[in-house]
Motif scaffolding. Sequence first.
Motif, PDB file in Angstrom:
ATOM      1  N   LYS A 290       0.848  -1.047  -0.131  1.00 33.70           N
ATOM      2  CA  LYS A 290       0.097   0.160   0.139  1.00 33.70           C
ATOM      3  C   LYS A 290       0.963   1.288   0.081  1.00 33.70           C
ATOM      4  N   ASP A 294       0.857   4.247  -2.834  1.00 31.24           N
ATOM      5  CA  ASP A 294       0.799   5.586  -2.448  1.00 31.24           C
ATOM      6  C   ASP A 294       1.975   6.528  -3.229  1.00 31.24           C
ATOM      7  N   ASP A 297       1.502   6.748  -6.872  1.00 31.23           N
ATOM      8  CA  ASP A 297       0.427   7.817  -7.321  1.00 31.23           C
ATOM      9  C   ASP A 297       1.190   9.027  -7.402  1.00 31.23           C
TER      10      ASP A 297
END
Length: 575
Positions: A290, A294, A297
């Motif tokens: 995760k 992130d 992104d």
Amino acid sequence: MSTKTTLDKAKAWAQNTYFSPESRAEIQALIDTNNTKQIDECFYKDLEFGTGGMRSILGQGINRINIYTIRKATQALCSEVLAQKSSNPSMCISYDSRIMSFELAQVAAEVMAGNGIKAYIYKHLNPVALLSFAIRTHKSMAGVMVTASHNPPEYNGYKVFWSDGAQVTPPNDQNIINNYNSITDFSSVKVMPFADGEKAGLIEWIKDEVEENYYKAIHKAMINPDLCRENGGKLKIVYTPIHGAGLVPCSRALKDLGFTDVHVVPEQAQPDGRFPTVKSPNPENPSALKMAVDLMDKLKADIVMGSDPDTDRLGVAIKVNGVVEYLTGNQIGILKVHYILSEMKRKGTLTGENYVVKSIVTTPLLDTIAHSYGVEVFNTLTGFKWICGKMNELEKTQPQKKFIFATEESFGYLCHTFARDKDGVSSVSQMAEVALFHKLKGRNLLEALDKIYEEFGFSREDLLSLDYFGIEGSEKISRIMTNFRNFSDNNILGNAIANIKDYSKGIEGLPKSNVIGFFFENGNQVYLRPSGTEPKIKFYIMIQEKEGTLANKKLNAEIKATQFLDYFKAASERA
């Protein structure tokens, strides 16, 4: 085993002055508080060697990982090494970032030295592949990796490797198990203090040149290093070692290959056996990636890659049309093998003697792809100990054959012959090369997969993993396997059964293993397998769709896979 029996064993531990005061006090506290459940868990059995060695929760007792069980395991290994009658026996040791890994590695070295066996140990934590490489470099008799792979932080473990650099296989593994079980007195283990071992020349730090030679070797194993050197800066990579051993080697390997736009998740960069940012440090799980996603992104990166604590597994994520896609281990393997074979064909380097190795629970689509290129596929039991065992066997019996690639569905890959276990470092490098190749062709990895599916057919694989802990859990897993061994229906969910294979009988030339395979007339397959090192049972669902458009094949496969998953979960809960 009764509470009385385990209580007796606990009292014997607490009263034995061989164990440290701290160790004895920990067990005495369980006795004083009448904690029978915990006493049972710590003493109801000796630790067992499974498919990857032994793993357990850190703590005191015969069923826990501690300096005493590590000493005992190392003594058992030393006895098997000495039985080979080598004139100058040695072993190699590596370790990951887990709690006590370095201390337990030193304990193993002390026992080796105590037995007159030279111990080569890394100065700092290193991945599994570098242990295997060191064994082969030093021509050692065996090796030890202190790790519990991707287990939760309270675990540690001990993986045993043999002289070929692969995990130990029969008959040596059973001999080690027998040796371990025959040790009834911990004080009989031979130990030489670490400093004394160094002075005697029986403990030696592995030289930096071994690591340098490893990096050179895996660099040569890449398919198109020139492509990477000239275009590596065009692929933006986010990498996370998830607090494990991968930061230095994976960063180095990517840099050597020419990938300059690499970003490491800062919160997960440094080794930390508590794994504070994840529930479990397993790159197979989306949750473990995760923070990397992130960062992808934020940076608008092309790809996320993550490795586990001992850096033998690779997880991959990309973002397509605003949706994060986590590639399965099978999809990564498909992309890699197709890239390798298509590029080798383009270059004219396929010889007709090339081969690939995979586990029986890995996608059959990989067989289809390899066969289309005239490449032979060897299927083995689950685990790289068997995969690399097959490589070693072929090296001796059919030396004209040329290894290309090995894979298993649980995110393990090997693309060279310099180590004999799954190698997360070279896997990261190779995945970067594959992603760069397709990016330069104007497609993402999902589009690359679809091209493969259009050409070779669609296959979907799902994994159901059920955890059953402790004594009760072990008994439940046994009941589940017994129920399916006695399965008498001729179909499951309307899928007609063509054959049921019980691998515990030693079929298809494979060693006996506690695995059951269901083979259906429509080409679908389901395998059941208890883990050898973790308290879980796994169901491998493989769906083959041959009719309709690719979109329809994907939809139908998803529906059937979901039905199978629900069926096997419900059947397990009833056992």
